[in-house]
Design an enzyme around this catalytic site. Sequence first.
Site, PDB file in Angstrom:
ATOM      1  N   GLN A  11       0.947  -1.090  -0.120  1.00  0.00           N
ATOM      2  CA  GLN A  11       0.021  -0.056  -0.094  1.00  0.00           C
ATOM      3  C   GLN A  11       0.904   1.151  -0.134  1.00  0.00           C
ATOM      4  O   GLN A  11       0.700   2.263  -0.856  1.00  0.00           O
ATOM      5  CB  GLN A  11      -0.851   0.115   1.213  1.00  0.00           C
ATOM      6  CG  GLN A  11      -1.823  -1.146   1.281  1.00  0.00           C
ATOM      7  CD  GLN A  11      -2.965  -1.090   2.623  1.00  0.00           C
ATOM      8  OE1 GLN A  11      -3.844  -0.497   2.360  1.00  0.00           O
ATOM      9  NE2 GLN A  11      -2.411  -1.672   3.754  1.00  0.00           N
ATOM     10  N   VAL A  12       1.858   1.372   0.744  1.00  0.00           N
ATOM     11  CA  VAL A  12       2.495   2.545   1.028  1.00  0.00           C
ATOM     12  C   VAL A  12       3.597   2.644   0.012  1.00  0.00           C
ATOM     13  O   VAL A  12       3.947   3.513  -0.789  1.00  0.00           O
ATOM     14  CB  VAL A  12       3.219   2.723   2.411  1.00  0.00           C
ATOM     15  CG1 VAL A  12       4.044   3.758   2.571  1.00  0.00           C
ATOM     16  CG2 VAL A  12       2.107   2.689   3.693  1.00  0.00           C
ATOM     17  N   ALA A  59       7.379  -4.927   4.745  1.00  0.00           N
ATOM     18  CA  ALA A  59       7.013  -5.439   6.092  1.00  0.00           C
ATOM     19  C   ALA A  59       6.663  -6.787   6.141  1.00  0.00           C
ATOM     20  O   ALA A  59       5.856  -6.972   5.030  1.00  0.00           O
ATOM     21  CB  ALA A  59       6.571  -4.590   6.987  1.00  0.00           C
ATOM     22  N   THR A 100       5.102   1.397  13.463  1.00  0.00           N
ATOM     23  CA  THR A 100       3.549   1.233  13.760  1.00  0.00           C
ATOM     24  C   THR A 100       2.804   1.848  15.186  1.00  0.00           C
ATOM     25  O   THR A 100       3.871   1.704  16.039  1.00  0.00           O
ATOM     26  CB  THR A 100       3.059  -0.020  13.512  1.00  0.00           C
ATOM     27  OG1 THR A 100       1.947  -0.436  14.111  1.00  0.00           O
ATOM     28  CG2 THR A 100       4.218  -1.162  14.165  1.00  0.00           C
ATOM     29  N   ASP A 101       1.930   1.950  15.284  1.00  0.00           N
ATOM     30  CA  ASP A 101       1.344   2.143  16.650  1.00  0.00           C
ATOM     31  C   ASP A 101       1.364   0.982  17.486  1.00  0.00           C
ATOM     32  O   ASP A 101       1.256   0.936  18.893  1.00  0.00           O
ATOM     33  CB  ASP A 101      -0.107   2.762  16.426  1.00  0.00           C
ATOM     34  CG  ASP A 101      -1.229   1.432  15.781  1.00  0.00           C
ATOM     35  OD1 ASP A 101      -0.709   1.625  14.604  1.00  0.00           O
ATOM     36  OD2 ASP A 101      -1.926   0.953  16.217  1.00  0.00           O
ATOM     37  N   TYR A 124       4.300  -9.191  15.934  1.00  0.00           N
ATOM     38  CA  TYR A 124       4.188  -8.083  15.003  1.00  0.00           C
ATOM     39  C   TYR A 124       4.867  -6.814  15.572  1.00  0.00           C
ATOM     40  O   TYR A 124       5.886  -6.439  15.115  1.00  0.00           O
ATOM     41  CB  TYR A 124       3.030  -8.119  14.145  1.00  0.00           C
ATOM     42  CG  TYR A 124       2.848  -6.622  13.001  1.00  0.00           C
ATOM     43  CD1 TYR A 124       3.685  -6.669  12.137  1.00  0.00           C
ATOM     44  CD2 TYR A 124       2.244  -5.536  13.709  1.00  0.00           C
ATOM     45  CE1 TYR A 124       3.765  -5.474  11.244  1.00  0.00           C
ATOM     46  CE2 TYR A 124       2.160  -4.451  12.996  1.00  0.00           C
ATOM     47  CZ  TYR A 124       2.798  -4.552  11.692  1.00  0.00           C
ATOM     48  OH  TYR A 124       2.939  -3.165  11.002  1.00  0.00           O
ATOM     49  N   LYS A 128       8.360  -4.929  14.965  1.00  0.00           N
ATOM     50  CA  LYS A 128       8.772  -3.789  14.321  1.00  0.00           C
ATOM     51  C   LYS A 128       9.463  -2.907  15.558  1.00  0.00           C
ATOM     52  O   LYS A 128      10.090  -2.019  14.945  1.00  0.00           O
ATOM     53  CB  LYS A 128       7.209  -3.283  14.044  1.00  0.00           C
ATOM     54  CG  LYS A 128       6.523  -3.852  13.200  1.00  0.00           C
ATOM     55  CD  LYS A 128       6.978  -3.650  11.485  1.00  0.00           C
ATOM     56  CE  LYS A 128       6.875  -2.185  11.067  1.00  0.00           C
ATOM     57  NZ  LYS A 128       7.496  -2.039   9.910  1.00  0.00           N
ATOM     58  N   TRP A 149      -3.333   2.102  11.363  1.00  0.00           N
ATOM     59  CA  TRP A 149      -4.581   1.515  10.467  1.00  0.00           C
ATOM     60  C   TRP A 149      -4.277   1.886   9.054  1.00  0.00           C
ATOM     61  O   TRP A 149      -5.295   2.616   8.501  1.00  0.00           O
ATOM     62  CB  TRP A 149      -5.646   2.151  11.253  1.00  0.00           C
ATOM     63  CG  TRP A 149      -6.102   1.810  12.417  1.00  0.00           C
ATOM     64  CD1 TRP A 149      -5.232   0.933  13.478  1.00  0.00           C
ATOM     65  CD2 TRP A 149      -7.168   1.881  13.090  1.00  0.00           C
ATOM     66  NE1 TRP A 149      -5.862   0.682  14.592  1.00  0.00           N
ATOM     67  CE2 TRP A 149      -7.071   1.563  14.497  1.00  0.00           C
ATOM     68  CE3 TRP A 149      -8.550   2.474  12.845  1.00  0.00           C
ATOM     69  CZ2 TRP A 149      -8.091   1.476  15.515  1.00  0.00           C
ATOM     70  CZ3 TRP A 149      -9.517   2.519  14.002  1.00  0.00           C
ATOM     71  CH2 TRP A 149      -9.431   1.957  15.072  1.00  0.00           C
TER      72      TRP A 149
HETATM   73  N1  LIG Z   1      -0.965  -2.018   7.109  1.00  0.00           N
HETATM   74  C1  LIG Z   1      -1.327  -1.547   8.258  1.00  0.00           C
HETATM   75  O1  LIG Z   1      -2.301  -1.500   8.802  1.00  0.00           O
HETATM   76  C2  LIG Z   1      -0.061  -0.759   9.033  1.00  0.00           C
HETATM   77  C3  LIG Z   1      -0.189  -0.179  10.116  1.00  0.00           C
HETATM   78  C4  LIG Z   1       0.731   0.773  10.666  1.00  0.00           C
HETATM   79  C5  LIG Z   1       2.039   0.545  10.215  1.00  0.00           C
HETATM   80  N2  LIG Z   1       2.284  -0.089   9.034  1.00  0.00           N
HETATM   81  C6  LIG Z   1       3.469  -0.147   8.430  1.00  0.00           C
HETATM   82  O2  LIG Z   1       3.499   0.754   7.329  1.00  0.00           O
HETATM   83  C7  LIG Z   1       4.507   0.041   6.443  1.00  0.00           C
HETATM   84  C8  LIG Z   1       3.832  -0.224   5.029  1.00  0.00           C
HETATM   85  O3  LIG Z   1       2.691  -1.094   5.245  1.00  0.00           O
HETATM   86  P1  LIG Z   1       1.675  -1.444   4.118  1.00  0.00           P
HETATM   87  O4  LIG Z   1       0.202  -1.393   4.752  1.00  0.00           O
HETATM   88  O5  LIG Z   1       2.035  -0.697   3.051  1.00  0.00           O
HETATM   89  O6  LIG Z   1       2.002  -3.206   3.838  1.00  0.00           O
HETATM   90  P2  LIG Z   1       1.431  -3.939   2.765  1.00  0.00           P
HETATM   91  O7  LIG Z   1       0.845  -3.399   1.882  1.00  0.00           O
HETATM   92  O8  LIG Z   1       1.429  -5.273   3.471  1.00  0.00           O
HETATM   93  O9  LIG Z   1       2.967  -4.100   1.955  1.00  0.00           O
HETATM   94  C9  LIG Z   1       4.078  -4.932   2.484  1.00  0.00           C
HETATM   95  C10 LIG Z   1       5.112  -5.119   1.185  1.00  0.00           C
HETATM   96  O10 LIG Z   1       6.319  -5.639   1.671  1.00  0.00           O
HETATM   97  C11 LIG Z   1       6.646  -6.680   0.706  1.00  0.00           C
HETATM   98  N3  LIG Z   1       7.210  -7.884   1.240  1.00  0.00           N
HETATM   99  C12 LIG Z   1       7.124  -8.622   2.340  1.00  0.00           C
HETATM  100  N4  LIG Z   1       8.092  -9.650   2.361  1.00  0.00           N
HETATM  101  C13 LIG Z   1       8.666  -9.604   1.252  1.00  0.00           C
HETATM  102  C14 LIG Z   1       9.909 -10.188   0.816  1.00  0.00           C
HETATM  103  N5  LIG Z   1      10.136 -11.301   1.550  1.00  0.00           N
HETATM  104  N6  LIG Z   1      10.496  -9.845  -0.320  1.00  0.00           N
HETATM  105  C15 LIG Z   1      10.016  -8.886  -0.994  1.00  0.00           C
HETATM  106  N7  LIG Z   1       8.948  -8.054  -0.603  1.00  0.00           N
HETATM  107  C16 LIG Z   1       8.409  -8.429   0.609  1.00  0.00           C
HETATM  108  C17 LIG Z   1       5.239  -7.407   0.113  1.00  0.00           C
HETATM  109  O11 LIG Z   1       5.479  -7.677  -1.028  1.00  0.00           O
HETATM  110  P3  LIG Z   1       4.227  -8.721  -1.746  1.00  0.00           P
HETATM  111  O12 LIG Z   1       3.182  -7.485  -2.219  1.00  0.00           O
HETATM  112  O13 LIG Z   1       4.804  -9.504  -2.717  1.00  0.00           O
HETATM  113  O14 LIG Z   1       3.747  -9.435  -0.836  1.00  0.00           O
HETATM  114  C18 LIG Z   1       4.609  -5.784   0.049  1.00  0.00           C
HETATM  115  O15 LIG Z   1       4.698  -5.283  -1.074  1.00  0.00           O
HETATM  116  C19 LIG Z   1       5.133  -1.003   7.326  1.00  0.00           C
HETATM  117  O16 LIG Z   1       6.236  -0.977   7.783  1.00  0.00           O
HETATM  118  C20 LIG Z   1       3.891  -1.528   8.241  1.00  0.00           C
HETATM  119  O17 LIG Z   1       4.545  -2.054   9.206  1.00  0.00           O
HETATM  120  C21 LIG Z   1       1.155  -0.637   8.406  1.00  0.00           C
END
Ligand SMILES: NC(=O)c1ccc[n+]([C@@H]2O[C@H](COP(=O)([O-])OP(=O)(O)OC[C@H]3O[C@@H](n4cnc5c(N)ncnc54)[C@H](OP(=O)(O)O)[C@@H]3O)[C@@H](O)[C@H]2O)c1
Length: 302
Positions: A11-12, A59, A100-101, A124, A128, A149
Amino acid sequence: MNILITGANGQVGFELQRHFALLGNVLAPDRATLDLADRQAVEHYLEEHRPQLILNAAAYTAVDAAESEPEQAKRLNSKLPAQLAAYAAKHKVYLVHYSTDYVYPGNGETPWQEQSPTQPLSVYGQTKCEGDEAVINSGCQQLIFRTSWVYAARGKNFLNTMLTLGKERDALAVVNDQIGAPTPARLIALVTLQAWQQGIAHGVYHLAPRGVTSWHGFASEIFEQAQGAGVSLAITPDNVHGIPTAQYPTPATRPLNSRLAMNKLETALGVSMPSWQTQLALTLHEHLSAEAAYKHRKEVSQ
Ligand SMILES: NC(=O)c1ccc[n+]([C@@H]2O[C@H](COP(=O)([O-])OP(=O)(O)OC[C@H]3O[C@@H](n4cnc5c(N)ncnc54)[C@H](OP(=O)(O)O)[C@@H]3O)[C@@H](O)[C@H]2O)c1
């Protein structure tokens, strides 16, 4: 300048690609090109491409699965940031890392400050938290954004799940005692770009819209706004029932209090964060436009 964006299909990561497109040569390897769990492959990639800015949006984000796959979560959430930070420190380049929170203990009702003690409740959150510590301790030039979120117009997330369920079901039960701010990935990318361009200082910053709600409040607002936009739903906002977390057990414990104080970022950037409701309206609009365009393309090709 070579800009490395990890998690490019996430997403990010996806939004970061749009926002940083004018600033240099964006390198956005997907999982097939670079397995970030493979330490050596990451090392070779860094040596080959020599990025001057790294945006680490990758992540292991499967919060419940992390409870039974702690090693995989640790590799992506703790060891990868440590490796990127060591490279950034050695080559004197900038690392932006996302967190993250879930690093906070989740008790009480007071918003967390960036310096609040961490005490994660889940694997998780723990992994983090270790990632944040590794980046901080590396001494590299760094920005760590702790957000909450996250959702987007595309991908698997709460907004898209609710819209799908709302078309299929006429009633839903959604948790109403976890409180936080839904944050669109686009806002995260916009703030990252602005922070980079303004050269804001080093360190940990919260990043979320203004205001807070519960998952129940978020779901109700999604249906309210979707209805207003003419989406045909089986559900009405009145039929979204609030339930406590205790009635929706999950493998990972989630924080009840995910409120993030935003004054540090607002002061540093000289901005006022928009409300989560206005951000939802923009993201929903983008989602519905993409859906309409997809339907149109399908009709034309039939
Ligand atoms: N999602 C939430 O609600 C949330 C909340 C608070 C903070 N955050 C933080 O915000 C940041 C971005 O989160 P997001 O929501 O954008 O996460 P996301 O949509 O789950 O994207 C994570 C990305 O990491 C990639 N990835 C994971 N394992 C991998 C590997 N072994 N090799 C290559 N790529 C890999 C995934 O690849 P694939 O596309 O191939 O799976 C995906 O593109 C993260 O640091 C997360 O901890 C997220």
